[in-house]
Design an enzyme around this catalytic site. Structure first.
Site: not given
Ligand code: SAH
Length: 512
Positions: A40, A62, A177
């Protein structure tokens, strides 16, 4: 009979939030073994370096404007590849079962009878706040926390969140998000009764070198989005715990935070230096400029080994010297007991470790590896007619040998190993050329010459600065026209690390 050699299997693997160290051991093992990795957008791309040479890498992210796969295409791809007997890793950011569609993908596979396993990852929901010093719960401040998607427009009539319960229920609200909708989220929470003065924080690109945190209050948290001061991906934390972050923000205290370093040490030796630098917050890429190979001609070494008991001292100046010396000794069938009357000196603690691993007692290891100390240490321990052997590389020039010979000692320098240029990956050459590294480490003169040779043949510039392990290496670099920002005073990796820290180490910055 289920046998994954015949039937493929899909592994829904969580890649963690960004810091490559936050991948699980099981996740790494599966990346190494995968036939195909479907990854992803938010995953840390360096994780893909764990993939084997034959592994097929497919981008399924995406990104706006770029070609990507639809969810249906991703699902079908997993089924097709697994049915063809492949080991498929579906690599997702954070944890696969938290807003990652991992649940949906697992359900799809289940219905089609495809075997799958889930490998949880470190979710950004908890780790990103943790890197900004914000605990999700804390005695007296928060005893519950909710993780919420901010993707839903809170003004929507049919919003599936119960905003009233969110505003009045969990102590800590963690939005993923949520950047785009933050102004509406704020309004809605205040409307439902959440105190406008509640501490809030936005953490952008958490756990990554460019991590940025804004500590604020609910009433004004959205102003940073309007002013374009934050952009996705970001985690938003609302609750008393968000107010702890500034006190506990360990991440921005690391002295080398964000410093981009290329470590050109040979692969088997690079790790320690890399780890030291990473712990201090540096972003390190390893790309060996040289590799260690046997000498073309063993005659010098063999002659010395044949009369090894003639020597009073063997001075080992590197781990490679120890390894090559004993390999050859064994190959020639010379009994290690021939060394009984010979004293051993080891320069550098790793060199001494290598001898001790062979159950040999080291007679002299200087406290610090600086030429004067080594020389004076050996002077004290040797007699004027002693014979010394130094098994080393042919190219090395040495202040040590020059000093010993000036004292009138008999010094035999013999070639025990050689260094050879290792091919640097193309992206590393590009990165050196466009100034993407703040520093490039040089742990020997040959790392300098091999790197320069490659840059020249690719028509690339050295748009960086060197960090040299000692004065001779620094001199070699300057002779080649490279800028040297750091020269270690103690000629070991520890010394190099300390010199980098002294030159580039920083105090607390407001924006980290
Ligand atoms: N499955 C992922 C979340 C996916 S949704 C998890 O468990 O982390 C994607 C969202 O995750 C982004 O929009 C943001 O809000 C958050 N996110 C993921 N990686 C991030 C990072 N390194 N720093 C800040 N937000 C992050």
């Amino acid at each position: 009979m289920m046998n994954d050699e015949i039937h493929g299997e899909v592994y829904l693997v969580g890649g963690g939030p960004g810091d490559p160290g936050l991948l699980t051991c099981r996740g790494r093992q599966l990346l190494e073994e995968a036939d195909i990795i479907i990854y992803d957008r938010l995953i840390e791309t360096s994780l893909l370096n764990h993939a084997g040479e034959e592994c097929e890498l497919i981008y399924a992210g995406k990104k706006p404007g770029a070609h990507s796969l639809t969810q249906e295409e991703i699902n079908q791809l997993m089924v097709d590849k697994a049915s063809a007997g492949k080991k498929v890793v579906r690599l997702k950011g954070g944890d696969p079962f938290l807003f990652g569609r991992g649940g949906e993908e697992a359900a799809y596979l289940e219905v089609r009878g495809i075997a799958f396993q889930v490998v949880p990852g470190i979710t950004s929901a908890l780790s990103v706040p943790a890197y900004a010093g914000i605990p999700a719960t804390m005695r007296k401040k928060a005893s519950s926390a909710a993780v919420i998607t901010g993707h839903e427009d809170p003004d929507k009539e049919e919003s599936s969140h119960s905003w009233r319960h969110l505003a009045r229920g969990p102590d800590t609200l963690i939005f993923l998000m949520g950047v785009g909708n933050l102004p509406r989220i704020k309004k809605r929470l205040i409307k439902e009764g959440l105190e406008p003065e509640t501490p809030a924080a936005i953490i952008e690109r958490g756990t990554r070198p460019g991590q940025k945190t804004i500590y604020s209050r609910l009433k004004e948290v959205d102003s940073y989005v309007e002013d374009d001061k934050v952009s996705p991906p970001a985690v938003i934390v609302i609750g008393e715990v968000a107010g702890e972050g500034e006190k506990l923000s360990w991440f921005k205290r690391r002295p080398l935070r964000g410093l981009r370093i290329l470590n050109t040490r040979p692969a088997h030796q690079a790790r320690r230096l890399t780890r030291r630098l990473q712990k201090a917050g540096a972003v390190v890429r390893e790309a060996p400029a040289i590799s260690i190979v046997p000498p073309r001609d063993f005659s010098e070494l063999d002659d010395s080994l044949a009369d090894i008991d003639d020597y009073d001292w063997i001075v080992f100046t590197s781990q490679n010297g120890v390894a090559s010396f004993f390999r050859r000794l064994q190959k020639l069938g010379i009994d290690i007991r021939q060394l009984a009357g010979v004293k051993l000196a080891a320069i550098g603690s790793r060199t001494a470790d290598k001898l001790e691993e062979k159950k040999l007692t080291v007679d002299f290891t200087p406290e610090e590896f600086v030429a004067e100390e080594v020389l004076s240490g050996l002077r004290k321990r040797t007699n004027p007619d002693d014979k010394l052997l130094l098994p080393r590389t042919p190219r090395a020039r040495s202040l040590l040998v020059e000093g010993l010979r000036e004292d009138g000692l008999w010094v035999d320098e013999v070639t025990a190993y050689r260094t050879e240029a290792a091919e640097l990956p193309e992206d590393v050459i590009e990165d050196i050329d466009d100034g993407s590294y703040d520093l490039v480490t040089f742990t020997s003169s040959s790392t300098v010459t091999c790197l320069c040779h490659q840059l020249e043949s690719e028509g690339a510039e050295f748009a960086s600065q060197g960090a040299a392990i000692g004065p001779i290496t620094a001199e070699t670099a300057r002779d080649k026209g490279l800028e040297v920002a750091v020269t270690a005073e103690e000629y070991t990796c520890r010394g190099l690390y300390q010199a980098v820290l002294a030159e580039f180490g920083r105090g607390v910055s407001a924006n980290a």
